[in-house]
Design a protein around this motif. Structure first.
Motif, short mmCIF file in Angstrom:
data_model
loop_
_atom_site.label_atom_id
_atom_site.label_comp_id
_atom_site.label_asym_id
_atom_site.label_seq_id
_atom_site.Cartn_x
_atom_site.Cartn_y
_atom_site.Cartn_z
N ILE A 145 0.86 -1.38 0.17
CA ILE A 145 -0.14 -0.11 -0.01
C ILE A 145 0.99 1.15 -0.01
O ILE A 145 2.03 1.07 0.36
CB ILE A 145 -1.03 0.08 1.17
N VAL A 146 0.33 2.50 -0.16
CA VAL A 146 1.00 3.83 -0.38
C VAL A 146 0.86 4.19 1.13
O VAL A 146 -0.28 4.74 1.46
CB VAL A 146 0.30 4.61 -1.28
N SER A 147 1.79 3.73 1.86
CA SER A 147 1.78 4.00 3.36
C SER A 147 2.03 5.60 3.73
O SER A 147 1.53 5.82 4.86
CB SER A 147 2.79 3.23 4.24
N GLU A 148 2.92 6.30 2.90
CA GLU A 148 3.17 7.86 3.37
C GLU A 148 3.25 8.17 1.84
O GLU A 148 4.20 7.76 1.14
CB GLU A 148 4.13 7.67 4.33
N ILE A 149 2.72 9.46 1.90
CA ILE A 149 3.05 10.27 0.76
C ILE A 149 2.99 11.82 1.03
O ILE A 149 2.14 12.34 1.79
CB ILE A 149 2.05 10.11 -0.62
N ARG A 150 4.42 12.34 0.95
CA ARG A 150 4.32 13.76 1.60
C ARG A 150 4.74 14.69 0.33
O ARG A 150 5.74 14.40 -0.50
CB ARG A 150 5.68 13.84 2.44
N VAL A 151 4.08 15.83 0.31
CA VAL A 151 4.26 16.96 -0.65
C VAL A 151 4.80 18.03 0.07
O VAL A 151 4.18 18.75 1.00
CB VAL A 151 3.21 17.08 -1.61
N ASP A 152 6.24 18.52 -0.23
CA ASP A 152 6.89 19.69 0.57
C ASP A 152 6.99 20.51 -0.69
O ASP A 152 7.21 20.24 -1.85
CB ASP A 152 8.07 19.18 1.13
N SER A 153 6.96 21.90 0.00
CA SER A 153 7.39 23.09 -0.97
C SER A 153 8.84 23.10 -1.45
O SER A 153 9.73 22.67 -0.55
CB SER A 153 7.15 24.46 -0.25
N GLY A 154 9.18 23.16 -2.71
CA GLY A 154 10.53 23.42 -2.95
C GLY A 154 11.08 24.59 -3.31
O GLY A 154 10.26 25.56 -2.62
N THR A 155 12.09 24.80 -4.37
CA THR A 155 12.40 26.15 -4.55
C THR A 155 11.48 27.02 -5.18
O THR A 155 10.93 26.43 -5.89
CB THR A 155 13.95 26.26 -5.21
N MET A 156 11.36 28.40 -5.12
CA MET A 156 10.68 29.06 -5.96
C MET A 156 11.41 29.90 -6.80
O MET A 156 12.39 30.82 -6.35
CB MET A 156 9.79 30.15 -4.68
N LEU A 157 10.97 29.87 -7.79
CA LEU A 157 11.42 31.05 -9.08
C LEU A 157 10.79 32.35 -8.68
O LEU A 157 9.52 32.33 -8.97
CB LEU A 157 11.52 30.42 -10.36
N LYS A 158 11.59 33.29 -8.63
CA LYS A 158 10.70 34.63 -8.52
C LYS A 158 11.06 35.56 -9.75
O LYS A 158 12.15 35.75 -10.24
CB LYS A 158 11.43 35.57 -7.08
#
Length: 135
Positions: free
Chosen positions: A90-103
């Motif tokens: 099963i997909v026990s954990e899926i985490r989406v974190d913020s990455g770098t930002m192009l300004k």
């Protein structure tokens, strides 16, 4: 190495054998859009998660499908003798974190400028066996 330390190391190694993960770094999609798709497959069986991602029209689902297939390949590389059908993954954990930002700057009326933030994200997907989580 002491006996207790060696037993602990062997137990940790055996637990890591049951779990596989894959990471996707600096994906040029906003984390908010990616989380919408990630929430659909969190806690699902791998076969069902692949079906959900394959038929979802969002662009983020294509990237997550590829990531899930990569995690499956990583699990198979760790467990060559085990079959995928018997593992009950099963997909026990899926985490989406913020990455770098192009300004970037966008021209605005009367000589002003508005800042445009082009967001990216990091996704971490962990596969575990269903019977492993219940115990």
């Amino acid at each position: 190495m002491g006996v207790r330390k060696k037993q602990m190391a062997e137990r940790i190694k055996a637990e890591k054998q049951k779990v596989a993960f894959a990471k996707l770094n600096n994906c040029p999609t906003s984390p908010r859009k990616m989380r919408l798709v990630a929430d659909l497959v969190r806690g699902e069986k791998v076969e069902k998660a692949l079906a959900i991602l394959r038929f979802n029209p969002k662009e983020a689902s294509r990237k997550l499908e590829k990531l899930l297939l990569s995690a499956l390949a990583n699990w198979q590389a760790k467990n060559e003798d085990a079959s995928l059908e018997d593992a009950d993954l099963i997909v026990s954990e899926i985490r989406v974190d913020s990455g770098t930002m192009l300004k970037r700057l966008r021209p605005a009326p009367q000589g002003r400028a508005h800042r445009i933030r082009k967001r990216s994200n990091h996704v971490t997907l962990v596969l575990g066996s269903n019977n492993n989580i219940e115990n």
